[in-house]
Write a protein that holds these residues in place. Structure first.
Motif, PDB file in Angstrom:
ATOM      1  N   ASP A  90       0.829  -1.209   0.000  1.00  0.00           N
ATOM      2  CA  ASP A  90       0.000   0.000   0.000  1.00  0.00           C
ATOM      3  C   ASP A  90       0.862   1.256   0.000  1.00  0.00           C
ATOM      4  N   GLU A  91       0.398   2.270  -0.714  1.00  0.00           N
ATOM      5  CA  GLU A  91       1.093   3.556  -0.661  1.00  0.00           C
ATOM      6  C   GLU A  91       0.736   4.255   0.645  1.00  0.00           C
ATOM      7  N   ALA A  92       1.326   5.389   0.889  1.00  0.00           N
ATOM      8  CA  ALA A  92       1.124   6.095   2.158  1.00  0.00           C
ATOM      9  C   ALA A  92      -0.366   6.297   2.413  1.00  0.00           C
ATOM     10  N   GLU A  93      -0.772   6.077   3.677  1.00  0.00           N
ATOM     11  CA  GLU A  93      -2.198   6.158   4.037  1.00  0.00           C
ATOM     12  C   GLU A  93      -2.764   7.539   3.756  1.00  0.00           C
ATOM     13  N   GLU A  94      -1.975   8.580   4.013  1.00  0.00           N
ATOM     14  CA  GLU A  94      -2.456   9.952   3.819  1.00  0.00           C
ATOM     15  C   GLU A  94      -2.754  10.213   2.345  1.00  0.00           C
ATOM     16  N   VAL A  95      -1.873   9.712   1.469  1.00  0.00           N
ATOM     17  CA  VAL A  95      -2.088   9.877   0.016  1.00  0.00           C
ATOM     18  C   VAL A  95      -3.348   9.147  -0.415  1.00  0.00           C
ATOM     19  N   GLU A  96      -3.523   7.902   0.091  1.00  0.00           N
ATOM     20  CA  GLU A  96      -4.697   7.107  -0.240  1.00  0.00           C
ATOM     21  C   GLU A  96      -5.982   7.815   0.191  1.00  0.00           C
ATOM     22  N   ASN A  97      -5.986   8.329   1.428  1.00  0.00           N
ATOM     23  CA  ASN A  97      -7.171   9.029   1.952  1.00  0.00           C
ATOM     24  C   ASN A  97      -7.488  10.285   1.152  1.00  0.00           C
ATOM     25  N   ASN A  98      -6.449  11.013   0.725  1.00  0.00           N
ATOM     26  CA  ASN A  98      -6.666  12.221  -0.081  1.00  0.00           C
ATOM     27  C   ASN A  98      -7.330  11.885  -1.407  1.00  0.00           C
ATOM     28  N   LYS A  99      -6.922  10.766  -2.013  1.00  0.00           N
ATOM     29  CA  LYS A  99      -7.544  10.332  -3.274  1.00  0.00           C
ATOM     30  C   LYS A  99      -9.014   9.999  -3.076  1.00  0.00           C
ATOM     31  N   ILE A 100      -9.309   9.310  -1.962  1.00  0.00           N
ATOM     32  CA  ILE A 100     -10.697   8.933  -1.674  1.00  0.00           C
ATOM     33  C   ILE A 100     -11.550  10.173  -1.442  1.00  0.00           C
ATOM     34  N   ILE A 101     -11.018  11.135  -0.670  1.00  0.00           N
ATOM     35  CA  ILE A 101     -11.762  12.368  -0.382  1.00  0.00           C
ATOM     36  C   ILE A 101     -12.046  13.139  -1.670  1.00  0.00           C
TER      37      ILE A 101
ATOM     38  N   GLN B 145     -12.256  10.423  10.966  1.00  0.00           N
ATOM     39  CA  GLN B 145     -12.116   9.805  12.294  1.00  0.00           C
ATOM     40  C   GLN B 145     -11.004   8.745  12.313  1.00  0.00           C
ATOM     41  N   ASN B 146     -10.242   8.656  11.195  1.00  0.00           N
ATOM     42  CA  ASN B 146      -9.126   7.706  11.091  1.00  0.00           C
ATOM     43  C   ASN B 146      -9.560   6.256  11.311  1.00  0.00           C
ATOM     44  N   MET B 147     -10.732   5.926  10.790  1.00  0.00           N
ATOM     45  CA  MET B 147     -11.207   4.544  10.880  1.00  0.00           C
ATOM     46  C   MET B 147     -10.410   3.670   9.914  1.00  0.00           C
ATOM     47  N   PRO B 148     -10.335   2.337  10.173  1.00  0.00           N
ATOM     48  CA  PRO B 148      -9.611   1.432   9.267  1.00  0.00           C
ATOM     49  C   PRO B 148     -10.183   1.476   7.851  1.00  0.00           C
ATOM     50  N   ILE B 149      -9.335   1.195   6.868  1.00  0.00           N
ATOM     51  CA  ILE B 149      -9.717   1.294   5.463  1.00  0.00           C
ATOM     52  C   ILE B 149     -10.847   0.330   5.102  1.00  0.00           C
ATOM     53  N   ASP B 150     -10.936  -0.818   5.793  1.00  0.00           N
ATOM     54  CA  ASP B 150     -12.013  -1.754   5.466  1.00  0.00           C
ATOM     55  C   ASP B 150     -13.372  -1.226   5.910  1.00  0.00           C
ATOM     56  N   ILE B 151     -13.406  -0.370   6.948  1.00  0.00           N
ATOM     57  CA  ILE B 151     -14.660   0.289   7.350  1.00  0.00           C
ATOM     58  C   ILE B 151     -15.061   1.321   6.298  1.00  0.00           C
ATOM     59  N   VAL B 152     -14.070   2.062   5.814  1.00  0.00           N
ATOM     60  CA  VAL B 152     -14.314   3.035   4.733  1.00  0.00           C
ATOM     61  C   VAL B 152     -14.916   2.322   3.522  1.00  0.00           C
ATOM     62  N   ALA B 153     -14.354   1.145   3.215  1.00  0.00           N
ATOM     63  CA  ALA B 153     -14.807   0.381   2.046  1.00  0.00           C
ATOM     64  C   ALA B 153     -16.267  -0.031   2.171  1.00  0.00           C
ATOM     65  N   ILE B 154     -16.711  -0.329   3.389  1.00  0.00           N
ATOM     66  CA  ILE B 154     -18.113  -0.748   3.600  1.00  0.00           C
ATOM     67  C   ILE B 154     -19.068   0.364   3.183  1.00  0.00           C
ATOM     68  N   TYR B 155     -18.747   1.600   3.591  1.00  0.00           N
ATOM     69  CA  TYR B 155     -19.626   2.731   3.249  1.00  0.00           C
ATOM     70  C   TYR B 155     -19.581   3.043   1.755  1.00  0.00           C
ATOM     71  N   ILE B 156     -18.398   2.871   1.140  1.00  0.00           N
ATOM     72  CA  ILE B 156     -18.300   3.103  -0.311  1.00  0.00           C
ATOM     73  C   ILE B 156     -19.154   2.079  -1.065  1.00  0.00           C
ATOM     74  N   LYS B 157     -19.138   0.839  -0.577  1.00  0.00           N
ATOM     75  CA  LYS B 157     -19.965  -0.204  -1.199  1.00  0.00           C
ATOM     76  C   LYS B 157     -21.456   0.117  -1.046  1.00  0.00           C
ATOM     77  N   ASP B 158     -21.824   0.759   0.067  1.00  0.00           N
ATOM     78  CA  ASP B 158     -23.222   1.181   0.258  1.00  0.00           C
ATOM     79  C   ASP B 158     -23.625   2.208  -0.799  1.00  0.00           C
ATOM     80  N   ILE B 159     -22.696   3.113  -1.147  1.00  0.00           N
ATOM     81  CA  ILE B 159     -22.971   4.104  -2.200  1.00  0.00           C
ATOM     82  C   ILE B 159     -23.237   3.386  -3.522  1.00  0.00           C
TER      83      ILE B 159
END
Length: 377
Positions: free
Chosen positions: A102-113, A335-349
């Motif tokens: 995985d690339e840096a978490e901050e970079v990944e989160n910025n892409k998602i945002i 809230q700095n939740m784990p990436i798999d929690i983020v993925a659950i909400y994206i799948k809901d979208i």
């Protein structure tokens, strides 16, 4: 498939149908042909729903909007939004399965945002289009109210250009509502002529008056008509109070006679900035009413040719849910939740958007949608 042509009336057709059923044929269910096209992947659910919208269209704009939906314009927009989400979702799935690469978490989160901000903007635009879509599909419920003999029924007839409502010199002639559709700038307007509002003693008339007040309260637009040959009285002031804080047009009728109401009267101007002087009997000034309705609802700005407009409440509700899940996804990241929690909400979208096009939809919803179709289709 075979086609049967026969001579005779309904009896002959019914007998042929009975013979066909006796020999193993079965009646088509509501919307069966469109349903088969959906189930076989030729069209998506959003396009299937547009078939009944085309059939039921009450105006040119509604028909155009439904045809665009049938041609897949909204489906394409939904698919583009989904693809934008999936492009980022691929990287998320990789980071969950192979965290060491995985690339840096901050970079990944910025892409998602960034992706979520763009998706939210597009979804909000679609959600807001429903305001115009509702007008296109349902029209504008318009109540005509006023005192007895103010000219409500004459106004109704003048707008319709036909003698639809009974007009007499006697007060209280109209005791129940009369409804008719007209179109203004391609938008259906449901005109409702109501009983004259006054202090009545007749029980039947009282019921009509209460019904008129309720219709006025529920209407999207109120046309309040006043007889300008008479001074404003307590009953007129009650009517002005009814239309306060509602979209309204004030009509001063009978301008061909001696006027006793001034259009600049503060009691009128404090309630409405749309005041028109007419003579319903002589058809003077009637065309101004259409102009004022168009101004009030910005009908000229509704562009069904170039804009993508949501007209179906099911689609609107699912888009609203998707927007809510976009915001929940952002919250999990902040809230700095784990990436798999983020993925659950994206799948809901993705699931919300998939319900619109029919990728994720229950059999009950499919049956409910097609139950509104006529046989076959």
């Amino acid at each position: 498939m075979c086609e049967i042509n026969s001579h005779g009336g309904n009896y002959i057709v019914k007998k042929i149908l009975e013979i066909c059923l006796k020999n193993g044929a079965k009646l088509a269910e509501p919307g069966e042909f469109t349903k088969r096209a959906f189930l076989n992947g030729r069209i998506d659910l959003l396009q299937a729903e547009s078939v009944i919208d085309v059939i039921n269209a009450k105006s040119e704009r509604e028909a155009k909007s439904s045809i665009k939906q049938l041609q897949g314009y909204i489906s394409k927009e939904i698919q583009e939004i989904k693809q934008q989400i999936l492009d980022v979702m691929v990287n998320i799935e990789v980071s969950i399965d192979y965290p060491e690469y995985d690339e840096a978490e901050e970079v990944e989160n910025n892409k998602i945002i960034q992706m979520l901000d763009c998706v939210e903007k597009k979804l909000i635009k679609l959600e807001k289009s429903f305001d115009n879509g509702k007008i296109i599909k349902e029209g504008i419920n318009t109540a005509i109210i006023g005192r007895p003999n103010a000219g409500k029924s004459s106004l109704m007839n003048a707008i319709l250009k036909e003698d639809r409502a009974i007009v007499t010199e006697y007060e209280g002639t109209t005791r129940d509502t009369i409804e008719e559709f007209i179109t203004i700038d391609g938008i259906p307007i449901n005109l409702i002529d109501t009983a004259g509002i006054r202090q009545a003693t007749d029980e039947v008339e009282k019921i009509g008056i209460e019904k008129a007040k309720k219709i006025a309260n529920d209407a999207q637009l109120i046309i309040a008509i006043f007889d300008c040959t008479k001074e404003l009285n307590e009953e007129d002031l009650e009517i002005l109070n009814l239309i306060k804080n509602k979209k309204n047009i004030i009509i001063l009728n009978k301008i061909d006679l001696k006027n006793k109401i001034n259009e600049n009267d503060e009691r009128l101007t404090s309630v409405s900035n749309k005041i028109i002087k007419i003579s319903a009997l002589n058809n003077l000034g009637i065309e101004k009413i259409s102009e004022k309705i168009s101004e009030l609802f910005n009908l000229n700005e509704i562009n069904v040719d170039n804009d993508i407009i949501i007209t179906n409440v099911r689609h609107k509700n699912l888009i609203s849910k998707a927007i809510e899940n976009v915001r929940k996804t952002k919250d999990t990241i902040f809230q700095n939740m784990p990436i798999d929690i983020v993925a659950i909400y994206i799948k809901d979208i993705l699931e919300n958007l998939g319900e619109i096009t029919g990728e994720f939809v229950s059999e009950n919803i499919i049956n409910e949608i097609f139950s509104r179709f006529c046989l076959g289709k």
